[in-house]
Design a protein around this motif. Structure first.
Motif, mmCIF file in Angstrom:
data_model
loop_
_atom_site.group_PDB
_atom_site.id
_atom_site.type_symbol
_atom_site.label_atom_id
_atom_site.label_comp_id
_atom_site.label_asym_id
_atom_site.label_seq_id
_atom_site.Cartn_x
_atom_site.Cartn_y
_atom_site.Cartn_z
ATOM 1 N N SER A 195 0.308 10.334 7.330
ATOM 2 C CA SER A 195 0.117 9.367 6.268
ATOM 3 C C SER A 195 0.205 7.829 7.276
ATOM 4 C CB SER A 195 1.599 9.620 5.730
ATOM 5 O OG SER A 195 1.350 10.715 4.709
ATOM 6 N N LEU A 196 1.065 7.638 8.182
ATOM 7 C CA LEU A 196 0.919 6.381 8.813
ATOM 8 C C LEU A 196 -0.498 6.050 9.249
ATOM 9 C CD1 LEU A 196 2.317 3.972 9.891
ATOM 10 C CD2 LEU A 196 2.661 5.329 11.940
ATOM 11 N N ARG A 197 -1.318 6.935 9.781
ATOM 12 C CA ARG A 197 -2.746 6.749 9.906
ATOM 13 C C ARG A 197 -3.349 6.254 8.678
ATOM 14 N NH1 ARG A 197 -2.650 11.337 12.787
ATOM 15 N NH2 ARG A 197 -3.987 12.249 11.489
ATOM 16 N N ALA A 198 -3.358 6.884 7.659
ATOM 17 C CA ALA A 198 -3.966 6.583 6.337
ATOM 18 C C ALA A 198 -3.613 5.110 5.891
ATOM 19 C CB ALA A 198 -3.543 7.675 5.232
ATOM 20 N N HIS A 257 0.934 -1.162 -0.066
ATOM 21 C CA HIS A 257 0.189 -0.064 -0.058
ATOM 22 C C HIS A 257 0.858 1.124 0.089
ATOM 23 C CE1 HIS A 257 -4.033 -1.810 1.554
ATOM 24 N NE2 HIS A 257 -3.139 -2.748 0.874
ATOM 25 N N VAL A 258 0.692 2.179 -0.977
ATOM 26 C CA VAL A 258 1.297 3.571 -1.038
ATOM 27 C C VAL A 258 0.518 4.503 -0.676
ATOM 28 C CG1 VAL A 258 3.022 4.813 -2.599
ATOM 29 C CG2 VAL A 258 2.694 2.232 -2.858
ATOM 30 N N VAL A 259 1.196 5.372 0.407
ATOM 31 C CA VAL A 259 0.365 6.351 0.568
ATOM 32 C C VAL A 259 0.834 7.905 -0.064
ATOM 33 C CG1 VAL A 259 -0.205 8.013 2.560
ATOM 34 C CG2 VAL A 259 -0.153 5.667 3.078
ATOM 35 N N LEU A 260 0.173 8.321 -0.803
ATOM 36 C CA LEU A 260 0.421 9.495 -1.577
ATOM 37 C C LEU A 260 -0.202 10.595 -1.070
ATOM 38 C CD1 LEU A 260 -0.090 8.115 -5.088
ATOM 39 C CD2 LEU A 260 2.079 8.078 -3.871
ATOM 40 N N GLY A 261 0.636 11.743 -1.486
ATOM 41 C CA GLY A 261 0.020 13.103 -0.866
ATOM 42 C C GLY A 261 0.363 14.269 -1.896
ATOM 43 N N ALA A 262 1.577 14.743 -1.628
ATOM 44 C CA ALA A 262 2.218 15.921 -2.393
ATOM 45 C C ALA A 262 2.167 15.443 -3.942
ATOM 46 C CB ALA A 262 3.354 16.229 -2.048
ATOM 47 N N GLY A 263 1.408 16.194 -4.727
ATOM 48 C CA GLY A 263 1.420 15.706 -6.066
ATOM 49 C C GLY A 263 0.959 14.439 -6.373
ATOM 50 N N ALA A 264 -0.045 13.892 -5.915
ATOM 51 C CA ALA A 264 -0.249 12.671 -5.929
ATOM 52 C C ALA A 264 -0.919 12.443 -7.417
ATOM 53 C CB ALA A 264 -1.635 12.366 -4.994
ATOM 54 N N ASN A 322 -3.723 10.748 1.035
ATOM 55 C CA ASN A 322 -3.649 11.233 2.363
ATOM 56 C C ASN A 322 -4.004 12.804 1.909
ATOM 57 O OD1 ASN A 322 -3.436 12.015 4.822
ATOM 58 N ND2 ASN A 322 -1.247 12.090 4.992
ATOM 59 N N PRO A 323 -5.263 13.298 2.045
ATOM 60 C CA PRO A 323 -5.273 14.819 1.798
ATOM 61 C C PRO A 323 -4.996 15.656 2.984
ATOM 62 C CG PRO A 323 -7.428 13.389 2.717
ATOM 63 C CD PRO A 323 -6.510 12.401 2.269
#
Length: 199
Positions: free
Chosen positions: A87-90, A53-60, A77-78
């Motif tokens: 991000s860990l929680r997501a 599972h890859v958690v993306l955020g900036a520039g997703a 992760n908004p």
């Protein structure tokens, strides 16, 4: 596939905005000719994590477009700008209902930590109560393996840029440290000077 591989999911935290790198998403930094996020996924898979599972955020959206992440579960992760804790929680939330009994958590900006270190940490998994961390000359680092029995407690304390740090400190009596200093270097890619570590 070993039992460990079925029960432990890889969780790659790749949401960082690279604030000190001029705002370039860390996932897209080039390493060996490909985006760093691809390299990090490859390390997890080579070590035995069949589910990642890859958690993306900036520039997703750009990361989805440019990086080849076939077969990965992409988690957006908004709230990524709040820090690694969100991000860990997501990432842990995304494992609910998957049957995973532990999460092996790694960071996208640590390319000096390769397959062997991840494999050692994965090898120390026993059950959903496992709590394992790589160590470098005895100092706790990444990756970490978090048994499902600990997820709720970790999620409750993961705030700001503190991921599982507070929880691991509080539970050091049951934390297994796996020395990896002989096979990996735990540097982060945080500043322009750190870019020299990329190949």
């Amino acid at each position: 596939m070993t039992e460990n591989e079925q029960q432990v999911a890889g969780v790659l935290l790749a949401a960082g905005g690279g604030r000190r790198l001029g705002g370039r998403p860390k996932a897209l930094l080039a390493h060996r000719g490909r985006p760093l996020v691809e390299h990090a996924v490859g390390v997890l898979r080579a070590a035995g994590c069949t589910r990642v599972h890859v958690v993306l955020g900036a520039g997703a959206a750009v990361v989805r477009e440019r990086a080849e992440l076939d077969g990965c579960v992409l988690v957006e992760n908004p709230e990524w700008a709040e820090g690694m804790g969100s991000s860990l929680r997501a990432g842990l939330d995304s494992l609910a209902g998957t049957g995973a009994r532990a999460a092996l958590v790694s960071l996208v900006d640590q390319p000096g930590i390769g397959t062997e270190a991840v494999r050692r940490v994965l090898g120390a998994y026993e059950d959903e109560n496992s709590l394992v961390s790589a160590a470098y000359d005895g100092v706790r680092g990444h990756p970490v393996l978090l048994g499902a029995g600990h997820w709720a407690g970790i999620a409750a304390t993961a705030t700001g840029d503190r991921g599982a740090r507070a929880y691991l400190k509080e539970h050091r009596g049951v934390l297994t440290l796996v020395e990896c200093g002989d096979v990996a270097e735990p540097y982060d890619i945080d500043t322009p000077g750190d870019l020299a570590h990329l190949e």
